[in-house]
Design a protein around this motif. Structure first.
Motif, PDB file in Angstrom:
ATOM      1  N   THR A 178       0.528  -1.356   0.542  1.00  0.00           N
ATOM      2  CA  THR A 178      -0.179   0.147  -0.035  1.00  0.00           C
ATOM      3  C   THR A 178       0.487   0.829   0.042  1.00  0.00           C
ATOM      4  O   THR A 178       0.524   2.772  -0.381  1.00  0.00           O
TER       5      THR A 178
ATOM      6  N   THR B 160       2.207   1.703  -3.613  1.00  0.00           N
ATOM      7  CA  THR B 160       1.167   2.248  -4.040  1.00  0.00           C
ATOM      8  C   THR B 160       0.803   3.529  -4.589  1.00  0.00           C
ATOM      9  O   THR B 160       0.848   4.556  -5.157  1.00  0.00           O
ATOM     10  N   THR B 161       0.844   4.445  -3.034  1.00  0.00           N
ATOM     11  CA  THR B 161       0.919   5.592  -2.763  1.00  0.00           C
ATOM     12  C   THR B 161       1.678   6.071  -3.483  1.00  0.00           C
ATOM     13  O   THR B 161       1.750   6.985  -3.784  1.00  0.00           O
TER      14      THR B 161
ATOM     15  N   ASN C 254       0.890  -2.521  -7.197  1.00  0.00           N
ATOM     16  CA  ASN C 254       0.191  -2.524  -6.150  1.00  0.00           C
ATOM     17  C   ASN C 254       0.082  -4.835  -5.997  1.00  0.00           C
ATOM     18  O   ASN C 254       0.399  -5.473  -5.064  1.00  0.00           O
TER      19      ASN C 254
ATOM     20  N   ALA D  43       1.629   6.171  -6.839  1.00  0.00           N
ATOM     21  CA  ALA D  43       1.022   7.544  -7.541  1.00  0.00           C
ATOM     22  C   ALA D  43       1.345   8.618  -7.761  1.00  0.00           C
ATOM     23  O   ALA D  43       1.323   9.634  -8.364  1.00  0.00           O
TER      24      ALA D  43
END
Length: 56
Positions: free
Chosen positions: A15, A18-19, A37, A22
């Motif tokens: 997580t 992924t953040t 992810n 992003a």
């Protein structure tokens, strides 16, 4: 128990990765976000499954 805790740590890292990705790709490349992810999560789940099955 060590392998189980490593697996859950990798799932949490998925997580976070992924953040991070992003923000790195300005939320535009959704395919890359899903790849990051799912790739990292899969590794974490493999550790969890290994700890449950006890592959001694």
């Amino acid at each position: 128990m060590l392998v189980l805790s490593i697996g859950f740590s990798i799932l949490v890292a998925a997580t976070i990765a992924t953040t991070f990705s992003a923000f790195l790709y300005d939320f535009e490349n959704s395919r890359m976000l899903l790849t990051v992810n799912y790739g990292v999560s899969t590794i974490g789940y493999l550790f969890v499954i290994y700890s449950v099955t006890g592959g001694d």
